[in-house]
Design a protein around this motif. Structure first.
Motif, short mmCIF file in Angstrom:
data_model
loop_
_atom_site.label_atom_id
_atom_site.label_comp_id
_atom_site.label_asym_id
_atom_site.label_seq_id
_atom_site.Cartn_x
_atom_site.Cartn_y
_atom_site.Cartn_z
N ASN A 57 -15.39 3.87 -1.38
CA ASN A 57 -14.94 4.77 -2.45
C ASN A 57 -16.07 5.59 -3.05
N TYR A 99 -17.83 -0.23 7.92
CA TYR A 99 -17.34 0.80 7.00
C TYR A 99 -18.47 1.46 6.22
N SER A 143 -18.65 5.50 6.77
CA SER A 143 -18.51 6.37 5.60
C SER A 143 -19.56 7.46 5.58
N LYS A 199 -9.55 2.83 -2.02
CA LYS A 199 -9.47 2.24 -0.68
C LYS A 199 -9.99 0.81 -0.74
N ARG A 200 -9.45 -0.05 0.12
CA ARG A 200 -9.89 -1.45 0.12
C ARG A 200 -10.00 -1.99 1.54
N GLY A 223 0.80 -1.22 0.00
CA GLY A 223 0.00 0.00 0.00
C GLY A 223 0.84 1.27 0.00
N TYR A 254 -4.62 1.32 -6.53
CA TYR A 254 -5.21 0.58 -5.42
C TYR A 254 -4.25 0.58 -4.23
N THR A 255 -4.80 0.89 -3.06
CA THR A 255 -4.00 1.01 -1.85
C THR A 255 -4.48 0.01 -0.79
N THR A 256 -3.90 0.13 0.41
CA THR A 256 -4.39 -0.62 1.56
C THR A 256 -5.14 0.30 2.51
N ASN A 257 -5.37 1.54 2.09
CA ASN A 257 -6.18 2.46 2.90
C ASN A 257 -7.58 1.89 3.03
N LYS A 258 -8.15 1.95 4.23
CA LYS A 258 -9.46 1.37 4.47
C LYS A 258 -10.57 2.40 4.27
N GLY A 259 -11.69 1.94 3.73
CA GLY A 259 -12.83 2.83 3.56
C GLY A 259 -13.67 2.44 2.36
#
Length: 323
Positions: free
Chosen positions: A266, A298, A302, A277-278, A240, A259-264
């Protein structure tokens, strides 16, 4: 009016506490009963619109229990739950167009992603995805194609076969930057963001760093497109990790979605880069209960300004439509 707002806030806090407790409940070992449909709480049906949940998996394995491995049985339970609970799987192309403001998406949209290009995707995940007609994208470490490593990796022929289904997509997970590099005498960093350091002999300059990153990302894209006859627009960052230099170089090379490892969850915006976010769902202890709790956690988080009555009304309205 004030009293109504206080009640709404109290209901929201109760719901949030419920899911937080469910998701954080310590879990040690898989049991046969965790795959039961009885674990699905019918009182909470998902409802969100104009947003996309993106889920991450890595390797499927029948025996190995680890943070990036999930059993085929549990993976199928996740996919079946998504279909039965009213989630709508979409393709990475649809996600990209949605994030660019070019297309609408169904309510409760979700995208399945897998990282690293393990062969278990072909042998274990692909039959399940095909069974339920759920699209997915796998991000390939291109230097590892056909090699063994900790787990066997996909071959070009296996990827070509899956492409014929029109369900499976492939993106880049770099050519050979899925590892850490030494950045100082006592420090390390992911290869995409760290300047290489060799004690007493060498420290990578900014220009050398940019050249290395550019070469890696270009070569990964080139090989995927050449061998699979596809256009590669999706890049997943190892660990990430990314920075403005990586984003700039990648975009110049033709990558469009990151694509990241940030949570949330989209939502479309007007940012220069499409950063995705994934949520990591691919752990051996992600029971169906924990999976469901994570999703709702989540979905609720959100919407910090959520109107609780409207959320509950829409959820049950959606539940009625499904019955």
């Amino acid at each position: 009016m004030k009293r109504l707002n206080i009640i709404n806030k109290m209901i929201f806090i109760i719901i949030l506490i419920f899911f937080s407790i469910s998701y954080s409940y310590p879990y040690v070992e898989l049991r046969a009963d965790i795959n039961s449909h009885n674990e699905i709480n019918p009182g909470f049906i998902p409802y969100y619109s104009n947003e996309v949940l993106v889920l991450t998996y890595h390797v499927l394995d029948k025996k190995v229990k680890g943070p990036i491995s999930i059993s085929p049985q549990l993976f199928e339970e996740h996919i079946r739950y998504l279909k039965n609970a009213g989630f709508h799987p979409i393709t990475p192309e649809t996600l990209r167009e949605f994030m660019e403001g070019k297309t609408d998406i169904p309510d409760n949209a979700v995208l399945i992603t897998l990282d690293d290009g393990y062969e278990s995707f072909y042998k274990l995940a692909y039959p399940i995805l095909e069974k339920y007609r759920v699209p997915a994208i796998n991000f390939i470490i291109v230097s590892m194609v056909g090699k063994v490593g900790a787990f066997p990796h996909l071959t070009w022929n296996e990827m070509k076969e899956m492409l014929k289904s029109n369900l499976i997509y492939f993106g880049s997970h770099t050519y050979d930057s899925h590892h850490l590099v030494r950045t100082g005498l006592f420090s390390q960093a992911p290869a995409l963001v760290g300047h290489i350091y060799k004690p007493l002999f060498y420290r990578e300059s900014d220009e050398e760093y940019k050249s290395r990153i550019s070469g890696d990302l270009w070569y990964s894209k080139y090989l995927l497109e050449k061998n699979l006859n596809i256009e590669v627009k999706d890049l997943c960052f190892p660990y990430g990790a990314y920075n403005s230099t990586v984003l700039e170089i990648a975009k110049e090379l033709g990558y469009e979605v990151f694509y990241t490892t940030n949570k949330g969850i989209n939502k479309p915006g007007k940012d220069k880069y499409i950063i995705i976010k994934r949520l990591n769902a691919g752990s051996y202890n992600m029971s169906l209960t924990r999976f469901q709790s994570m999703l709702f956690k989540y979905i609720i988080l959100s919407h910090p300004q959520i109107h609780t009555n409207k959320f509950i009304k829409n959820s049950f309205k959606h539940h009625k439509k499904m019955r």
